[in-house]
Design a protein around this motif. Structure first.
Motif, PDB file in Angstrom:
ATOM      1  N   VAL A  22      39.842  45.561  47.430  1.00 19.46           N
ATOM      2  CA  VAL A  22      39.613  44.143  47.178  1.00 19.46           C
ATOM      3  C   VAL A  22      39.178  43.467  48.476  1.00 19.46           C
ATOM      4  O   VAL A  22      39.742  43.721  49.537  1.00 19.46           O
ATOM      5  CB  VAL A  22      40.915  43.488  46.652  1.00 19.46           C
ATOM      6  CG1 VAL A  22      40.739  42.019  46.421  1.00 19.46           C
ATOM      7  CG2 VAL A  22      41.380  44.173  45.385  1.00 19.46           C
ATOM      8  N   SER A  23      38.179  42.606  48.389  1.00 20.52           N
ATOM      9  CA  SER A  23      37.704  41.899  49.584  1.00 20.52           C
ATOM     10  C   SER A  23      38.607  40.712  49.921  1.00 20.52           C
ATOM     11  O   SER A  23      39.267  40.151  49.035  1.00 20.52           O
ATOM     12  CB  SER A  23      36.271  41.390  49.370  1.00 20.52           C
ATOM     13  OG  SER A  23      36.268  40.301  48.459  1.00 20.52           O
ATOM     14  N   ILE A  24      38.610  40.365  51.178  1.00 21.09           N
ATOM     15  CA  ILE A  24      39.371  39.187  51.616  1.00 21.09           C
ATOM     16  C   ILE A  24      38.867  37.954  50.884  1.00 21.09           C
ATOM     17  O   ILE A  24      39.658  37.114  50.453  1.00 21.09           O
ATOM     18  CB  ILE A  24      39.265  39.017  53.149  1.00 21.09           C
ATOM     19  CG1 ILE A  24      40.134  40.074  53.806  1.00 21.09           C
ATOM     20  CG2 ILE A  24      39.615  37.605  53.585  1.00 21.09           C
ATOM     21  CD1 ILE A  24      40.540  39.857  55.207  1.00 21.09           C
ATOM     22  N   HIS A  25      37.559  37.865  50.730  1.00 22.55           N
ATOM     23  CA  HIS A  25      36.972  36.699  50.072  1.00 22.55           C
ATOM     24  C   HIS A  25      37.478  36.551  48.630  1.00 22.55           C
ATOM     25  O   HIS A  25      37.796  35.449  48.196  1.00 22.55           O
ATOM     26  CB  HIS A  25      35.444  36.779  50.109  1.00 22.55           C
ATOM     27  CG  HIS A  25      34.776  35.565  49.560  1.00 22.55           C
ATOM     28  ND1 HIS A  25      34.788  34.348  50.228  1.00 22.55           N
ATOM     29  CD2 HIS A  25      34.108  35.365  48.395  1.00 22.55           C
ATOM     30  CE1 HIS A  25      34.143  33.459  49.485  1.00 22.55           C
ATOM     31  NE2 HIS A  25      33.725  34.055  48.371  1.00 22.55           N
ATOM     32  N   SER A  26      37.566  37.673  47.901  1.00 22.95           N
ATOM     33  CA  SER A  26      38.030  37.585  46.508  1.00 22.95           C
ATOM     34  C   SER A  26      39.505  37.189  46.437  1.00 22.95           C
ATOM     35  O   SER A  26      39.898  36.412  45.564  1.00 22.95           O
ATOM     36  CB  SER A  26      37.763  38.888  45.754  1.00 22.95           C
ATOM     37  OG  SER A  26      38.525  39.949  46.276  1.00 22.95           O
ATOM     38  N   ILE A  27      40.313  37.694  47.357  1.00 21.54           N
ATOM     39  CA  ILE A  27      41.723  37.279  47.401  1.00 21.54           C
ATOM     40  C   ILE A  27      41.791  35.787  47.693  1.00 21.54           C
ATOM     41  O   ILE A  27      42.515  35.041  47.038  1.00 21.54           O
ATOM     42  CB  ILE A  27      42.508  38.058  48.474  1.00 21.54           C
ATOM     43  CG1 ILE A  27      42.552  39.540  48.171  1.00 21.54           C
ATOM     44  CG2 ILE A  27      43.933  37.499  48.597  1.00 21.54           C
ATOM     45  CD1 ILE A  27      43.080  40.394  49.314  1.00 21.54           C
ATOM     46  N   GLY A  28      41.020  35.361  48.680  1.00 22.47           N
ATOM     47  CA  GLY A  28      41.007  33.953  49.074  1.00 22.47           C
ATOM     48  C   GLY A  28      40.613  33.026  47.946  1.00 22.47           C
ATOM     49  O   GLY A  28      41.206  31.960  47.772  1.00 22.47           O
ATOM     50  N   GLU A  29      39.615  33.432  47.174  1.00 21.46           N
ATOM     51  CA  GLU A  29      39.187  32.602  46.034  1.00 21.46           C
ATOM     52  C   GLU A  29      40.283  32.493  44.985  1.00 21.46           C
ATOM     53  O   GLU A  29      40.563  31.414  44.481  1.00 21.46           O
ATOM     54  CB  GLU A  29      37.915  33.178  45.406  1.00 21.46           C
ATOM     55  CG  GLU A  29      36.672  32.867  46.194  1.00 21.46           C
ATOM     56  CD  GLU A  29      35.412  33.326  45.463  1.00 21.46           C
ATOM     57  OE1 GLU A  29      35.470  34.298  44.664  1.00 21.46           O
ATOM     58  OE2 GLU A  29      34.367  32.707  45.709  1.00 21.46           O
ATOM     59  N   ARG A  30      40.904  33.624  44.660  1.00 17.47           N
ATOM     60  CA  ARG A  30      41.953  33.609  43.633  1.00 17.47           C
ATOM     61  C   ARG A  30      43.199  32.860  44.092  1.00 17.47           C
ATOM     62  O   ARG A  30      43.855  32.193  43.310  1.00 17.47           O
ATOM     63  CB  ARG A  30      42.340  35.042  43.241  1.00 17.47           C
ATOM     64  CG  ARG A  30      41.350  35.723  42.325  1.00 17.47           C
ATOM     65  CD  ARG A  30      41.882  37.051  41.816  1.00 17.47           C
ATOM     66  NE  ARG A  30      42.069  38.042  42.877  1.00 17.47           N
ATOM     67  CZ  ARG A  30      41.141  38.894  43.289  1.00 17.47           C
ATOM     68  NH1 ARG A  30      39.939  38.882  42.729  1.00 17.47           N
ATOM     69  NH2 ARG A  30      41.396  39.764  44.242  1.00 17.47           N
ATOM     70  N   GLN A  31      43.523  32.972  45.382  1.00 20.44           N
ATOM     71  CA  GLN A  31      44.767  32.408  45.891  1.00 20.44           C
ATOM     72  C   GLN A  31      44.590  31.075  46.623  1.00 20.44           C
ATOM     73  O   GLN A  31      45.558  30.487  47.087  1.00 20.44           O
ATOM     74  CB  GLN A  31      45.457  33.416  46.824  1.00 20.44           C
ATOM     75  CG  GLN A  31      45.825  34.716  46.149  1.00 20.44           C
ATOM     76  CD  GLN A  31      46.762  34.513  44.978  1.00 20.44           C
ATOM     77  OE1 GLN A  31      47.657  33.682  45.024  1.00 20.44           O
ATOM     78  NE2 GLN A  31      46.546  35.272  43.915  1.00 20.44           N
ATOM     79  N   ASP A  32      43.349  30.628  46.736  1.00 25.08           N
ATOM     80  CA  ASP A  32      43.039  29.385  47.442  1.00 25.08           C
ATOM     81  C   ASP A  32      43.557  29.408  48.888  1.00 25.08           C
ATOM     82  O   ASP A  32      44.271  28.520  49.339  1.00 25.08           O
ATOM     83  CB  ASP A  32      43.608  28.170  46.684  1.00 25.08           C
ATOM     84  CG  ASP A  32      42.998  26.855  47.159  1.00 25.08           C
ATOM     85  OD1 ASP A  32      41.848  26.878  47.649  1.00 25.08           O
ATOM     86  OD2 ASP A  32      43.692  25.821  47.070  1.00 25.08           O
ATOM     87  N   ILE A  33      43.177  30.488  49.583  1.00 27.19           N
ATOM     88  CA  ILE A  33      43.531  30.683  50.992  1.00 27.19           C
ATOM     89  C   ILE A  33      42.227  30.959  51.735  1.00 27.19           C
ATOM     90  O   ILE A  33      41.388  31.731  51.257  1.00 27.19           O
ATOM     91  CB  ILE A  33      44.498  31.872  51.178  1.00 27.19           C
ATOM     92  CG1 ILE A  33      45.750  31.722  50.304  1.00 27.19           C
ATOM     93  CG2 ILE A  33      44.899  32.021  52.643  1.00 27.19           C
ATOM     94  CD1 ILE A  33      46.630  32.971  50.249  1.00 27.19           C
ATOM     95  N   SER A  34      42.059  30.352  52.895  1.00 30.76           N
ATOM     96  CA  SER A  34      40.811  30.549  53.640  1.00 30.76           C
ATOM     97  C   SER A  34      40.669  31.997  54.105  1.00 30.76           C
ATOM     98  O   SER A  34      41.662  32.669  54.406  1.00 30.76           O
ATOM     99  CB  SER A  34      40.747  29.607  54.844  1.00 30.76           C
ATOM    100  OG  SER A  34      41.586  30.075  55.887  1.00 30.76           O
TER     101      SER A  34
END
Length: 142
Positions: free
Chosen positions: A26-38
């Motif tokens: 999983v990419s950092i960007h996809s985690i960030g989008e789902r979790q609303d974290i930069s």
């Protein structure tokens, strides 16, 4: 003891990884989008989790991150210690194995700090990432 945003967001990121990285990294960007974290903040958290041996990176076009161990083997305590450091609620030399306290033999409050410390460790060490993953999946209806 107060859990900072590192602990809160890092725990959310680890649950996200547990849920979403079973078949592919999983990419950092996809985690960030789902979790609303930069992305920048997530990179810092993932680096700490990687150093602690909880997350591993996969290089390449289809790369990203995944858990380094199974979700059953990772406790909330493992995650919080990697991100927050020592979870002891108070600096008390009597709680440290190698420390010596000049007041230890006459200190009655050490009993309070020891019970709180033991209860906290028991709580976070007995909640697995797998339990949180199952709760997340149930919330999503999967």
């Amino acid at each position: 003891m107060k859990i900072t945003s590192k602990g809160r967001y890092g725990l959310r990121a680890m649950v996200d990884l547990a849920v979403n990285s079973e078949t592919e990294p999983v990419s950092i960007h996809s985690i960030g989008e789902r979790q609303d974290i930069s992305d920048g903040y997530l990179e810092q958290l993932i680096a700490k989790l990687k150093r602690a041996g909880l997350v591993e990176s996969i290089r390449g076009a289809a790369g990203g991150y995944r858990l380094a161990r199974s979700a059953e083997e990772i406790s909330v305590g493992d995650i919080l210690r990697a991100l927050e450091g020592n979870l002891t609620p108070i600096e008390c030399p009597a709680l440290e194995a190698e420390s010596e306290c000049v007041k230890e033999s006459s200190c009655v409050t050490k009993v309070v700090w020891k019970r709180i410390d033991d209860a906290l460790k028991d709580a976070v060490d007995n909640i697995s990432l797998q339990e949180l993953k199952q709760l997340e999946l149930a919330n999503e209806g999967r």
